[in-house]
Design a protein around this motif. Structure first.
Motif, PDB file in Angstrom:
ATOM      1  N   THR A   6     -29.519 -78.221 -77.468  1.00 26.11           N
ATOM      2  CA  THR A   6     -28.082 -78.097 -77.680  1.00 26.11           C
ATOM      3  C   THR A   6     -27.381 -78.269 -76.341  1.00 26.11           C
ATOM      4  O   THR A   6     -27.714 -77.590 -75.369  1.00 26.11           O
ATOM      5  CB  THR A   6     -27.720 -76.732 -78.286  1.00 26.11           C
ATOM      6  N   TRP A   7     -26.420 -79.172 -76.321  1.00 22.26           N
ATOM      7  CA  TRP A   7     -25.681 -79.491 -75.102  1.00 22.26           C
ATOM      8  C   TRP A   7     -24.235 -79.042 -75.228  1.00 22.26           C
ATOM      9  O   TRP A   7     -23.669 -79.049 -76.329  1.00 22.26           O
ATOM     10  CB  TRP A   7     -25.669 -81.002 -74.856  1.00 22.26           C
ATOM     11  N   LEU A   8     -23.642 -78.711 -74.090  1.00 23.36           N
ATOM     12  CA  LEU A   8     -22.202 -78.527 -73.969  1.00 23.36           C
ATOM     13  C   LEU A   8     -21.733 -79.484 -72.884  1.00 23.36           C
ATOM     14  O   LEU A   8     -22.233 -79.435 -71.753  1.00 23.36           O
ATOM     15  CB  LEU A   8     -21.866 -77.081 -73.584  1.00 23.36           C
ATOM     16  N   GLY A  28     -31.699 -87.246 -80.520  1.00 26.04           N
ATOM     17  CA  GLY A  28     -31.867 -86.201 -81.523  1.00 26.04           C
ATOM     18  C   GLY A  28     -31.280 -84.862 -81.184  1.00 26.04           C
ATOM     19  O   GLY A  28     -31.430 -83.893 -81.943  1.00 26.04           O
ATOM     20  N   ASP A  29     -30.600 -84.756 -80.042  1.00 27.39           N
ATOM     21  CA  ASP A  29     -30.010 -83.483 -79.638  1.00 27.39           C
ATOM     22  C   ASP A  29     -28.644 -83.265 -80.278  1.00 27.39           C
ATOM     23  O   ASP A  29     -28.040 -84.186 -80.825  1.00 27.39           O
ATOM     24  CB  ASP A  29     -29.879 -83.422 -78.114  1.00 27.39           C
ATOM     25  N   ARG A  30     -28.137 -82.032 -80.155  1.00 30.87           N
ATOM     26  CA  ARG A  30     -26.827 -81.676 -80.695  1.00 30.87           C
ATOM     27  C   ARG A  30     -25.891 -81.408 -79.520  1.00 30.87           C
ATOM     28  O   ARG A  30     -26.306 -80.860 -78.502  1.00 30.87           O
ATOM     29  CB  ARG A  30     -26.928 -80.430 -81.566  1.00 30.87           C
ATOM     30  N   LEU A  45     -23.289 -90.939 -83.880  1.00 30.92           N
ATOM     31  CA  LEU A  45     -24.022 -89.990 -84.729  1.00 30.92           C
ATOM     32  C   LEU A  45     -23.151 -88.740 -84.901  1.00 30.92           C
ATOM     33  O   LEU A  45     -23.410 -87.691 -84.296  1.00 30.92           O
ATOM     34  CB  LEU A  45     -25.372 -89.643 -84.087  1.00 30.92           C
ATOM     35  N   PRO A  46     -22.110 -88.830 -85.710  1.00 33.11           N
ATOM     36  CA  PRO A  46     -21.128 -87.749 -85.803  1.00 33.11           C
ATOM     37  C   PRO A  46     -21.671 -86.428 -86.320  1.00 33.11           C
ATOM     38  O   PRO A  46     -21.107 -85.374 -86.019  1.00 33.11           O
ATOM     39  CB  PRO A  46     -20.071 -88.326 -86.761  1.00 33.11           C
ATOM     40  N   ASP A  47     -22.778 -86.468 -87.076  1.00 33.01           N
ATOM     41  CA  ASP A  47     -23.334 -85.219 -87.600  1.00 33.01           C
ATOM     42  C   ASP A  47     -23.963 -84.363 -86.503  1.00 33.01           C
ATOM     43  O   ASP A  47     -24.274 -83.183 -86.724  1.00 33.01           O
ATOM     44  CB  ASP A  47     -24.376 -85.522 -88.685  1.00 33.01           C
ATOM     45  N   ARG A  48     -24.143 -84.933 -85.316  1.00 31.14           N
ATOM     46  CA  ARG A  48     -24.749 -84.188 -84.204  1.00 31.14           C
ATOM     47  C   ARG A  48     -23.719 -83.779 -83.154  1.00 31.14           C
ATOM     48  O   ARG A  48     -24.072 -83.267 -82.098  1.00 31.14           O
ATOM     49  CB  ARG A  48     -25.839 -85.030 -83.544  1.00 31.14           C
TER      50      ARG A  48
END
Length: 241
Positions: A6-8, A28-30, A45-48
């Motif tokens: 998970t990234w910010l 594959g990260d969020r 990839l808007p779902d991520r």
């Protein structure tokens, strides 16, 4: 298959920040994107991706934004400080208002984000600050931006030492002259002069910087490092007018 991270990313709606978002999601990260004005555009990839309207110069806004990240994802692995503003002007011309704006966004904002998010980071987390060549080499007309980015370098070094016992890594990536909205205002002779100083003879692309940022995030034994990704500009930069 590795567990998605998970990234910010601050300033993730444009330029280098946006390129980081695209690189991270492609593997594959969020990603949570902090921006004053969310892009409102289609991500690959808007779902991520989740966009959170956040003003990094406002501590209360930052706290709400960080709370939202943990409510959405439950954890955070990588923090990228890519938000920035540039206001040009030599010492005799730059207004105090523009000085304060640049320092508040590029330096104080990074400090406020760090002290808001660090208490909630776990071992193995990584923080990457996006610096600038002018934080190390003088360039006429960049008094505020150069000072802010030099301060960001110092902040990075101190945080790296303070957080190493917790296995939280803090590094500085230094882009050179990269084609973004921010650098598009530099035209004519000034732009030609900078490009002529780059040993590789060209400007950089946001995705080239993002690739390095992702690599730094994945490096478990790297902290306090200054990683220039500038086509050799740091090696040849001249402040002569």
């Amino acid at each position: 298959m590795s567990t998605p991270k998970t990234w910010l990313v601050t300033g993730g709606s444009r330029g280098i920040g946006r390129a980081v978002v695209e690189h991270a999601t492609a593997r594959g990260d969020r990603v949570a994107v902090f921006a004053r004005k969310p892009a409102g555009e289609q991500w690959h990839l808007p779902d991520r991706v989740v966009e959170i309207s956040t003003d990094i110069t406002d501590p209360a806004s930052l706290r709400r934004g960080v709370d939202a990240v943990f409510e959405r994802f439950g954890s955070l692995d990588v923090v990228v400080n890519a938000a920035g503003v540039h206001r040009g002007g030599r010492i005799g011309d730059l207004s105090r208002e523009h000085w304060d704006e640049v320092i508040a966004t590029n330096l104080t904002g990074a400090f406020e984000l760090a002290r808001t998010v660090v208490p909630r980071l776990q071992a193995g987390a990584s923080m990457i600050n996006v610096g600038a060549v002018v934080g190390f080499r003088g360039f006429p007309g960049d008094v505020a931006y150069g000072a802010a980015k030099a301060g960001l370098s110092g902040l990075t070094q101190v945080l790296a030492v303070e957080l190493a016992p917790r296995d939280i890594r803090v590094n500085l990536v230094i882009p050179g002259f990269v084609d973004t909205d921010m650098t598009s205002t530099l035209t004519g002779r000034a732009r030609d002069k900078v490009i002529a100083s780059i040993p590789m003879g060209r400007t950089g692309r946001p995705e080239e910087i993002a690739q390095v940022i992702v690599g730094v995030a994945d490096s478990p034994y790297m902290t306090g490092s200054v990683v220039a990704t500038d086509g050799g500009l740091m090696s040849s930069f001249s402040s002569r007018d």
